[in-house]
Design a protein around this motif. Structure first.
Motif, mmCIF file in Angstrom:
data_model
loop_
_atom_site.group_PDB
_atom_site.id
_atom_site.type_symbol
_atom_site.label_atom_id
_atom_site.label_comp_id
_atom_site.label_asym_id
_atom_site.label_seq_id
_atom_site.Cartn_x
_atom_site.Cartn_y
_atom_site.Cartn_z
ATOM 1 N N ASP A 278 0.864 -1.284 0.090
ATOM 2 C CA ASP A 278 -0.011 0.109 -0.066
ATOM 3 C C ASP A 278 0.893 1.089 -0.029
ATOM 4 O O ASP A 278 2.102 1.117 -0.552
ATOM 5 C CB ASP A 278 -0.887 -0.048 1.166
ATOM 6 N N PHE A 279 0.522 2.390 0.530
ATOM 7 C CA PHE A 279 1.160 3.543 0.307
ATOM 8 C C PHE A 279 0.646 4.399 1.744
ATOM 9 O O PHE A 279 -0.271 4.332 2.300
ATOM 10 C CB PHE A 279 0.900 4.530 -0.758
ATOM 11 N N ASP A 280 1.638 5.444 1.948
ATOM 12 C CA ASP A 280 0.958 6.449 3.008
ATOM 13 C C ASP A 280 0.460 7.682 2.410
ATOM 14 O O ASP A 280 1.017 8.275 1.543
ATOM 15 C CB ASP A 280 2.235 6.863 3.691
ATOM 16 N N PRO A 281 -0.858 7.744 2.496
ATOM 17 C CA PRO A 281 -1.728 9.145 1.969
ATOM 18 C C PRO A 281 -0.913 10.472 2.304
ATOM 19 O O PRO A 281 -1.279 11.234 1.582
ATOM 20 C CB PRO A 281 -3.185 8.909 2.662
ATOM 21 N N ASN A 282 -0.068 10.438 3.423
ATOM 22 C CA ASN A 282 0.239 11.739 3.814
ATOM 23 C C ASN A 282 1.568 12.041 2.655
ATOM 24 O O ASN A 282 2.030 13.258 2.353
ATOM 25 C CB ASN A 282 0.919 11.715 5.194
ATOM 26 N N ASP A 283 2.181 10.952 2.151
ATOM 27 C CA ASP A 283 3.020 11.262 1.041
ATOM 28 C C ASP A 283 2.764 10.066 0.050
ATOM 29 O O ASP A 283 3.712 9.012 -0.049
ATOM 30 C CB ASP A 283 4.611 11.058 1.513
ATOM 31 N N PRO A 284 1.914 10.321 -0.909
ATOM 32 C CA PRO A 284 1.359 9.096 -1.816
ATOM 33 C C PRO A 284 2.322 8.775 -2.785
ATOM 34 O O PRO A 284 2.324 7.704 -3.370
ATOM 35 C CB PRO A 284 0.019 9.726 -2.323
ATOM 36 N N THR A 285 3.367 9.902 -3.098
ATOM 37 C CA THR A 285 4.501 9.594 -4.477
ATOM 38 C C THR A 285 5.302 8.413 -3.844
ATOM 39 O O THR A 285 5.984 7.804 -4.672
ATOM 40 C CB THR A 285 5.057 10.784 -4.737
ATOM 41 N N VAL A 286 5.484 8.123 -2.349
ATOM 42 C CA VAL A 286 6.271 7.166 -1.973
ATOM 43 C C VAL A 286 5.785 5.719 -2.100
ATOM 44 O O VAL A 286 4.618 5.640 -1.621
ATOM 45 C CB VAL A 286 6.829 7.414 -0.730
ATOM 46 N N GLY A 287 6.369 4.836 -2.745
ATOM 47 C CA GLY A 287 5.637 3.519 -2.933
ATOM 48 C C GLY A 287 5.339 3.026 -4.282
ATOM 49 O O GLY A 287 5.395 1.996 -4.538
ATOM 50 N N GLY A 288 5.264 3.969 -5.133
ATOM 51 C CA GLY A 288 4.878 3.935 -6.581
ATOM 52 C C GLY A 288 3.714 3.069 -7.044
ATOM 53 O O GLY A 288 2.831 3.136 -6.063
ATOM 54 N N GLU A 289 3.562 2.867 -8.173
ATOM 55 C CA GLU A 289 2.252 2.212 -8.699
ATOM 56 C C GLU A 289 1.803 0.893 -7.958
ATOM 57 O O GLU A 289 0.444 0.850 -7.944
ATOM 58 C CB GLU A 289 2.430 2.133 -10.110
ATOM 59 N N GLU A 290 2.535 0.126 -7.521
ATOM 60 C CA GLU A 290 2.150 -1.090 -6.945
ATOM 61 C C GLU A 290 1.526 -0.666 -5.666
ATOM 62 O O GLU A 290 0.541 -1.282 -5.326
ATOM 63 C CB GLU A 290 3.509 -1.996 -6.593
ATOM 64 N N GLY A 291 1.913 0.316 -5.033
ATOM 65 C CA GLY A 291 1.126 0.755 -3.627
ATOM 66 C C GLY A 291 -0.163 1.164 -4.105
ATOM 67 O O GLY A 291 -1.138 1.075 -3.203
ATOM 68 N N TRP A 292 -0.467 1.928 -4.972
ATOM 69 C CA TRP A 292 -1.438 2.750 -5.440
ATOM 70 C C TRP A 292 -2.674 1.814 -5.742
ATOM 71 O O TRP A 292 -3.792 1.923 -5.491
ATOM 72 C CB TRP A 292 -1.378 3.692 -6.593
ATOM 73 N N LEU A 293 -2.279 0.522 -6.319
ATOM 74 C CA LEU A 293 -3.273 -0.286 -6.962
ATOM 75 C C LEU A 293 -4.346 -0.864 -5.494
ATOM 76 O O LEU A 293 -3.662 -1.650 -4.814
ATOM 77 C CB LEU A 293 -2.856 -1.476 -7.741
ATOM 78 N N ASN A 294 -5.308 -0.778 -5.502
ATOM 79 C CA ASN A 294 -6.438 -1.429 -4.639
ATOM 80 C C ASN A 294 -6.754 -2.667 -5.052
ATOM 81 O O ASN A 294 -7.895 -2.889 -5.840
ATOM 82 C CB ASN A 294 -7.707 -0.285 -4.323
ATOM 83 N N ARG A 295 -6.058 -3.745 -4.863
ATOM 84 C CA ARG A 295 -6.477 -4.936 -5.228
ATOM 85 C C ARG A 295 -7.693 -5.462 -4.857
ATOM 86 O O ARG A 295 -8.244 -6.606 -5.681
ATOM 87 C CB ARG A 295 -5.203 -6.062 -4.787
ATOM 88 N N MET A 296 -8.270 -5.096 -3.828
ATOM 89 C CA MET A 296 -9.468 -5.802 -3.359
ATOM 90 C C MET A 296 -10.686 -5.342 -4.188
ATOM 91 O O MET A 296 -11.674 -6.154 -4.349
ATOM 92 C CB MET A 296 -9.775 -5.097 -1.782
ATOM 93 N N SER A 297 -10.922 -4.095 -4.876
ATOM 94 C CA SER A 297 -11.795 -3.698 -5.558
ATOM 95 C C SER A 297 -11.630 -3.014 -6.731
ATOM 96 O O SER A 297 -12.360 -3.128 -7.868
ATOM 97 C CB SER A 297 -12.760 -2.450 -4.729
#
Length: 581
Positions: A278-297
Motif C-alpha cells: 500500500d502507500f502512505d496518503p500523507n506522501d502518496p508518491t512514495v511506494g509507486g504504482e504497486e502501492g496505489w493499486l487497490n487489489r480488493m476492489s
C-alpha cells in the motif's frame, strides 16, 4: 479735402477711446476697454479648460476602478482566491469516531518575480532552508515576467520561520490547509488521498468531492469553517489488525501482494479492507504504482475454488441437485482438447458434501452441466459477479468473462477459471450464500439492517442458504478450512488455489490463493475473505490456500472477533461458555 480728412481722424480716435467720455488716462495713455475684456475672457476660458481636464482625468480613473471591480478575477500562475485556498474539507472518522483524515493549517512559499533583484542570491539563500529545491526551475520562475510564482507548497512552521529570518524581498507566504492522515497507510485504499490543492484524488476523499464539494469549491462557495465530519463504516482497530496480518504474510511467503476484507453479512458494511503493498496518503508518491493499486476492489483475479461455493449453491437452488446426491468423479473429463481432473482425486463417486470437502473439479463441473450454460451465466449475473460492483469507492474494476459462453467455459468457470472478478465482489456474493440468500451492496458508510433490507435482493432460497452454511461448516471442520478454525467462533469457509497465467498458460508453480469464510457459521455475522498472490515456500514451490490464505483468516478472527462483539461459544450447541487450558 484737408478739412474732411482731419474730421475722419478725430472720429476714429474718439471711437477707440477707453474712457466713457473720451477722458485720457494718467500719463496721457489711452485706456482701451476692449483689450481688458478680451484678457478677462481668455483667463476664464483657461480656468474652465483646466477644470474640465481635471474632471476628465478623475472620470477616467473612476471608470477604470469600476471596470476592474466588476471584471472576473484573473488566474495567475495557478493562484486561487484566499478563501478557496483555505476552504475546509470535512474530517473523516471511523465508526467509533476515531479520526482518519483531518485538515491542518500550513503555509506555502511564493515569489513576486518583478520584485526580485538577484535571482541567484535568492536561490542561494532559500537552499539553506530547502536544500532539495530545483535551482534551474526556481531560477526560471524568478526570472519570468509574471507577478506570482509558487516556489514550495505546504511548508512546516520551522521552515517558514527560517525563511522569514533570511529577509528576502519579493518572497512571501500564503496560508493554506493540508490534509493529514493520523493512521498513515492503515486505511490508505479506503480513505484515499488529496492533491496539493486539497482536492480528492482517490478513495472516499474523491467520493466526498463527487457529492458536491468539488462543485462548491469551483463556484467559490466553500469556506474555511469546519464542516460536518463524514463517518465511515470502518473500525480502525480491525483495520489495523487486518493490515498487519497481510504485511506479515507477504514477508513470510515472499508474496507479490495480499488483500483482505471483513464484511458485515447482514448490512453490507465494510468493517475493514486492506490491499498490500500500500502507500502512505500523507506522501502518496512514495511506494509507486504497486502501492496505489487497490487489489480488493480495483483488481480482478480468477478466484479459484472459492467459486465452487457459487456452483454448489446454484445447483442446489435450481432444484436439480439435492444435498444427498452423488457424482461420478472416477474419470477425468476430456473436452475441446482439454482434460479436467481433480488435484487430489478420490477415484470414486462423491456426495455433494464430499465434492465441496475435497474440492473436486470433476464433481463441480458435472453440477454446472446439470444446470446448463444459460442457467450458470444467469446465476453468476444474479450474484453480481459478472458486472461492475456498485459502492461508494470510486476505484472499482469491471469483471471479465468469455465473450461467448460455451460448454468448456461453463465447466472451467464452475471451479474458478475463466472468469476474473474482484475479491470484494466475491466476499459480497459469499455473504448472500450465508445470510439467508440476500445480496446486499457493500457500503463504506454506516448502514442499519433495516436500511440494508430495504435495498437487498433475494438471489437464492433460504433453504439453499441453510445448506451452504452447513457445507461451509463441514469444510471448515473436515476439509481445507481447518487451518482457519478459531476455538469458540465456529469458522466455516472454502479455499481457492488458482493457477496463475504465465506467458499465456496456466502455471502450477505460481498460485493465487484465497479463502472465503464466515463466522460464527451457525448464525453468520461477518464474512472474511483473504488472498495472497504467488506465495513461495522455503523450497520455492507454490503454497496451497489451506496453508496460506486460511491461516490468515484464523489470525484476523482470533484477534478481532471480540472487538466486533462476537462472543465465543464452547461445547455442544454453546452449552459450555468456559474452557480449561
Amino acid at each position: 479735402m484737408a478739412f474732411l480728412s482731419r474730421v475722419m481722424v478725430l472720429k476714429s480716435r474718439a471711437h477707440f477711446s477707453s474712457g466713457a467720455k473720451g477722458a485720457r488716462a494718467a500719463g496721457g495713455a489711452v485706456n482701451f476697454e476692449g483689450v481688458r475684456k478680451r484678457k478677462a475672457g481668455q483667463a476664464r476660458n483657461r480656468v474652465g479648460l483646466i477644470m474640465f481636464g481635471f474632471v476628465c482625468f478623475y472620470c477616467v480613473i473612476g471608470g477604470r476602478l469600476a471596470y476592474y471591480g466588476m471584471r472576473e478575477p484573473e488566474t495567475t500562475s495557478s493562484i486561487m482566491p484566499a478563501d478557496r485556498l483555505m476552504a475546509s474539507r470535512p474530517d473523516i472518522l471511523d465508526r467509533n469516531g476515531e479520526v482518519l483524515a483531518t485538515d491542518i493549517r500550513t503555509v506555502s512559499l511564493f515569489a513576486e518575480p518583478h520584485k526580485i533583484v538577484d535571482a541567484d542570491e535568492v536561490i542561494e539563500k532559500l537552499r539553506l532552508v530547502l536544500p532539495d529545491l530545483d535551482a534551474k526551475q526556481i531560477y526560471n520562475k524568478l526570472s519570468s515576467k509574471s507577478r506570482f510564482q509558487w516556489l514550495r507548497r505546504q511548508l512546516t512552521p520551522k521552515q517558514q520561520s527560517e525563511i522569514l529570518a533570511l529577509g528576502i524581498p519579493g518572497i512571501g507566504f500564503r496560508p493554506e490547509k493540508r490534509r493529514f492522515y493520523p493512521g498513515g497507510p492503515t486505511a490508505a485504499h479506503i480513505v484515499g488521498y488529496v492533491n496539493i490543492d486539497n482536492r480528492g484524488v482517490a478513495g472516499m476523499e474523491r467520493y466526498i468531492d463527487s457529492q458536491g464539494l468539488a462543485e462548491l469549491a469551483a463556484l467559490g462557495m466553500t469556506s474555511n469553517q469546519p464542516l460536518e465530519p463524514v463517518k465511515l463504516s470502518i473500525d480502525v482497530r480491525v483495520q489495523a489488525i487486518l493490515r498487519e496480518v497481510l504485511m506479515s504474510n507477504i514477508a513470510k511467503f515472499k508474496a507479490k501482494g495480499a488483500g483482505g476484507v471483513v464484511l458485515d453479512a447482514n448490512t453490507g458494511e465494510v468493517l475493514a479492507m486492506a490491499s498490500a503493498p500500500d502507500f502512505d496518503p500523507n506522501d502518496p508518491t512514495v511506494g509507486g504504482e504497486e502501492g496505489w493499486l487497490n487489489r480488493m476492489s480495483n483488481g480482478t483475479f480468477e478466484m479459484g475454488s472459492t467459486f465452487k461455493s457459487f456452483t454448489l449453491a446454484m445447483a442446489l437452488d435450481s432444484g436439480k441437485v439435492n444435498i444427498n446426491d452423488s457424482f461420478d468423479a472416477r474419470y477425468p473429463i476430456r473436452i475441446g482438447g482439454f482434460t479436467i481432473k481433480d488435484f487430489h482425486g478420490k477415484g470414486r463417486f462423491l456426495t455433494v458434501p464430499e465434492v465441496f470437502q475435497y474440492s473436486s473439479n470433476i464433481g463441480t463441473a458435472k453440477m454446472a452441466d446439470v444446470v446448463g450454460i444459460d442457467g450458470h451465466k444467469a446465476f453468476l449475473q444474479r450474484l453480481g459477479l459478472l458486472s461492475r460492483m456498485r459502492t461508494e469507492l470510486p476505484e472499482v474494476a469491471v469483471p471479465s468473462q468469455p465473450r461467448e459462453w460455451k460448454k468448456i467455459n461453463s465447466i472451467t468457470i464452475s471451479f474458478g477459471h475463466g472468469v476474473s472478478t474482484t475479491p470484494l465482489q466475491t466476499a459480497v456474493a459469499g455473504a448472500a450464500l450465508v445470510n439467508g440468500g440476500r445480496l446486499i451492496e457493500p457500503t463504506f458508510l454506516p448502514r442499519t439492517e433495516a436500511q440494508a433490507d430495504a435495498t437487498a435482493e433475494t438471489v437464492i432460497k433460504p433453504t439453499t442458504s441453510d445448506n451452504m452454511r452447513w457445507l461451509f461448516e463441514w469444510n471448515g471442520v473436515n476439509g481445507s478450512g481447518k487451518n482457519a478454525q478459531v476455538d469458540g467462533f465456529d469458522v466455516g469457509g472454502k479455499t481457492g488455489t488458482a493457477d496463475k497465467v504465465i506467458n499465456g498458460r496456466y502455471n502450477h508453480d505460481h498460485n493465487f490463493n484465497a479463502f472465503l469464510a464466515a463466522f460464527p457459521i451457525y448464525k453468520p455475522r461477518y464474512v472474511v475473505l483473504t488472498f495472497i498472490d504467488d506465495p513461495r515456500s522455503e523450497t520455492d514451490r507454490a503454497v496451497l490456500a489451506g496453508n496460506s490464505a486460511a491461516p490468515m483468516v484464523h489470525d484476523i478472527i482470533s484477534r478481532s472477533a471480540a472487538i466486533l462483539g462476537v462472543k465465543p461459544r464452547f461445547g455442544q450447541n454453546g452449552s459450555a461458555m468456559l474452557v480449561s487450558y
